[in-house]
Design a protein around this motif. Structure first.
Motif, mmCIF file in Angstrom:
data_model
loop_
_atom_site.group_PDB
_atom_site.id
_atom_site.type_symbol
_atom_site.label_atom_id
_atom_site.label_comp_id
_atom_site.label_asym_id
_atom_site.label_seq_id
_atom_site.Cartn_x
_atom_site.Cartn_y
_atom_site.Cartn_z
ATOM 1 N N PRO A 148 81.212 -9.590 60.121
ATOM 2 C CA PRO A 148 81.420 -10.608 59.069
ATOM 3 C C PRO A 148 80.793 -10.209 57.743
ATOM 4 C CG PRO A 148 79.805 -11.370 60.694
ATOM 5 C CD PRO A 148 80.433 -10.139 61.251
ATOM 6 N N ALA A 149 79.673 -9.486 57.805
ATOM 7 C CA ALA A 149 79.027 -9.027 56.569
ATOM 8 C C ALA A 149 79.941 -8.083 55.794
ATOM 9 C CB ALA A 149 77.706 -8.346 56.886
ATOM 10 N N TYR A 153 81.466 -8.490 52.107
ATOM 11 C CA TYR A 153 81.217 -7.390 51.175
ATOM 12 C C TYR A 153 82.500 -6.981 50.454
ATOM 13 C CZ TYR A 153 78.789 -3.067 49.736
ATOM 14 O OH TYR A 153 78.189 -2.050 49.025
ATOM 15 N N PHE A 154 83.561 -6.777 51.229
ATOM 16 C CA PHE A 154 84.838 -6.379 50.634
ATOM 17 C C PHE A 154 85.496 -7.534 49.893
ATOM 18 C CE2 PHE A 154 84.967 -2.292 52.766
ATOM 19 C CZ PHE A 154 85.769 -1.554 51.901
ATOM 20 N N ALA A 155 85.261 -8.763 50.335
ATOM 21 C CA ALA A 155 85.805 -9.915 49.611
ATOM 22 C C ALA A 155 85.251 -9.973 48.190
ATOM 23 C CB ALA A 155 85.489 -11.211 50.359
ATOM 24 N N ASN A 156 83.967 -9.668 48.046
ATOM 25 C CA ASN A 156 83.357 -9.647 46.711
ATOM 26 C C ASN A 156 83.847 -8.455 45.889
ATOM 27 O OD1 ASN A 156 81.132 -11.821 46.210
ATOM 28 N ND2 ASN A 156 80.849 -11.220 48.339
ATOM 29 N N ILE A 216 73.228 -7.548 52.938
ATOM 30 C CA ILE A 216 73.981 -8.220 54.003
ATOM 31 C C ILE A 216 74.680 -7.221 54.927
ATOM 32 C CG2 ILE A 216 76.204 -8.507 52.812
ATOM 33 C CD1 ILE A 216 76.292 -11.343 53.955
ATOM 34 N N VAL A 217 75.054 -6.049 54.395
ATOM 35 C CA VAL A 217 75.683 -5.045 55.261
ATOM 36 C C VAL A 217 74.673 -4.040 55.807
ATOM 37 C CG1 VAL A 217 78.013 -5.173 54.317
ATOM 38 C CG2 VAL A 217 76.328 -3.738 53.180
ATOM 39 N N THR A 234 75.901 -14.448 49.007
ATOM 40 C CA THR A 234 77.091 -13.594 49.071
ATOM 41 C C THR A 234 78.368 -14.402 49.329
ATOM 42 O OG1 THR A 234 76.535 -13.150 51.395
ATOM 43 C CG2 THR A 234 75.849 -11.526 49.768
ATOM 44 N N ILE A 235 78.281 -15.399 50.201
ATOM 45 C CA ILE A 235 79.459 -16.243 50.454
ATOM 46 C C ILE A 235 79.785 -17.074 49.221
ATOM 47 C CG2 ILE A 235 80.336 -18.178 51.814
ATOM 48 C CD1 ILE A 235 78.753 -17.087 54.200
ATOM 49 N N GLY A 236 78.743 -17.591 48.553
ATOM 50 C CA GLY A 236 78.959 -18.352 47.323
ATOM 51 C C GLY A 236 79.600 -17.503 46.241
ATOM 52 N N MET A 237 79.144 -16.259 46.113
ATOM 53 C CA MET A 237 79.748 -15.335 45.147
ATOM 54 C C MET A 237 81.225 -15.111 45.450
ATOM 55 S SD MET A 237 76.804 -12.399 44.796
ATOM 56 C CE MET A 237 77.991 -11.236 44.100
#
Length: 260
Positions: A148-149, A153-156, A216-217, A234-237
Motif C-alpha cells: 500500500p505504501a 507513493y506512485f499516486a503522489n 512510507i516506502v 502521504t494519503i492527504g497529499m
C-alpha cells in the motif's frame, strides 16, 4: 471540468496496452544492441550505492549492515520518484507529435512515464533484494505495508506529473526549474542521512513532505512500520493533489494540442 478529466483518465486506463507498450519500447530502445540491456541501470545504481555507502557510512560511523540497506532503498525509491516527476513534466512536450496528429486520451502520456519508471524500478530493486540476501530482512511483519505504501507513493508521483506536465506545456522554462528543484530536494530530504541525524535543524525533515513520502516506502523494508502521521500526510497529499490535478486537467485538457 472535473468530469472531463475523469473521462480522460478512464479512457487512458482503458488504453493500458498502448501506454505499457510505449513505455516498454522506450526502455528497450535506450539500450538497443546492448547485451546487458536495462540492467546497465542496475549496475550503475549498484556502483553508486556502494561508493556512497562506503564513504558516508564511514563518515557517519554506522555499520554497513544497517547503512547499506537504508541507503539502497532510499536511493532506488528516490530515483524512481524524482525521475517520474521530471519525465512527467515533459510528458506532453515530448509526445507533442502524437498529440497533434491523433485524437487520443491525454493522460496516457503521463501513465506511460509512470510505467516506464516502474519498469526501471523493478530492475533497480534487484539491488535491494541482493542486500536482503546478504544482511537479511529486518522484519517480516512490516514487509506487507510496502505494497500500500508503494501505491500511495506512485499516486503522489502521478498527480505531480499531471500538474507539472500541464504547466510545462504552457511555460517551457518550467522543466529546467523542476530539475533544479529536485536536485535541491535530494539534499534536504533524508536519503543519504537518517531523519534523526538533523538534531539542530530537525524542522527541515519535519516540514518536508518528501521526507514522509520516502519514509512510507523505506520504513517497511528496513523493519519499521510507518507511523500514523506518515500515513496521514502521504494519503492527504494524494487526495488533495489528485483533486487539484484533475481540476486543472479538466480545465485545460483541450488546450494541450495548441501548447505543444
Amino acid at each position: 471540468m472535473f468530469s472531463l478529466a475523469l473521462l480522460d483518465l478512464k479512457n487512458s486506463i482503458a488504453s493500458w496496452r498502448l501506454w505499457t507498450l510505449l513505455g516498454w519500447l522506450e526502455v528497450r530502445q535506450r539500450y538497443a544492441r546492448s547485451r546487458v540491456g536495462p540492467f546497465w541501470l542496475t549496475i550503475s545504481m549498484g556502483v553508486m550505492i556502494a561508493s556512497i555507502g562506503v564513504v558516508y557510512g564511514t563518515l557517519f560511523g554506522v555499520k554497513m549492515a544497517e547503512y547499506l540497506p537504508f541507503l539502497a532503498i532510499s536511493l532506488v525509491m528516490w530515483t524512481t520518484f524524482s525521475q517520474t516527476v521530471i519525465d512527467g513534466s515533459v510528458a506532453y512536450i515530448n509526445s507533442g507529435h502524437y498529440i497533434r496528429q491523433a485524437s487520443t486520451p491525454k493522460l496516457i502520456y503521463v501513465l506511460q512515464v509512470a510505467w516506464r519508471n516502474l519498469v526501471i524500478l523493478a530492475h533497480n530493486f534487484v539491488i535491494v533484494l541482493v542486500l536482503f540476501a546478504i544482511y537479511g530482512v529486518k522484519s517480516w511483519a512490516s514487509l506487507p505495508f510496502f505494497i500500500p505504501a508503494l501505491l500511495i507513493y506512485f499516486a503522489n508521483a502521478l498527480w505531480m506529473s499531471m500538474v507539472l506536465g500541464l504547466l510545462s506545456a504552457r511555460f517551457r522554462d518550467l522543466p529546467q526549474i523542476i530539475q533544479a528543484l529536485m536536485q535541491v530536494a535530494f539534499y534536504v530530504t533524508p536519503i543519504i542521512y537518517r531523519p534523526d541525524s538533523l538534531k539542530r535543524f530537525s524542522f527541515i525533515v519535519e516540514y518536508n513532505p518528501l521526507a514522509y513520502l520516502i519514509d512510507i516506502v523505506r520504513g517497511p523494508l528496513i523493519g519499521q512500520s510507518p507511523d500514523p502521521l506518515t500515513w496521514g500526510v502521504t494519503i492527504g497529499m494524494a487526495i488533495v493533489g489528485w483533486f487539484v490535478a484533475l481540476m486543472l486537467t479538466g480545465r485545460y485538457l483541450k488546450r494541450i494540442p495548441y501548447w505543444v
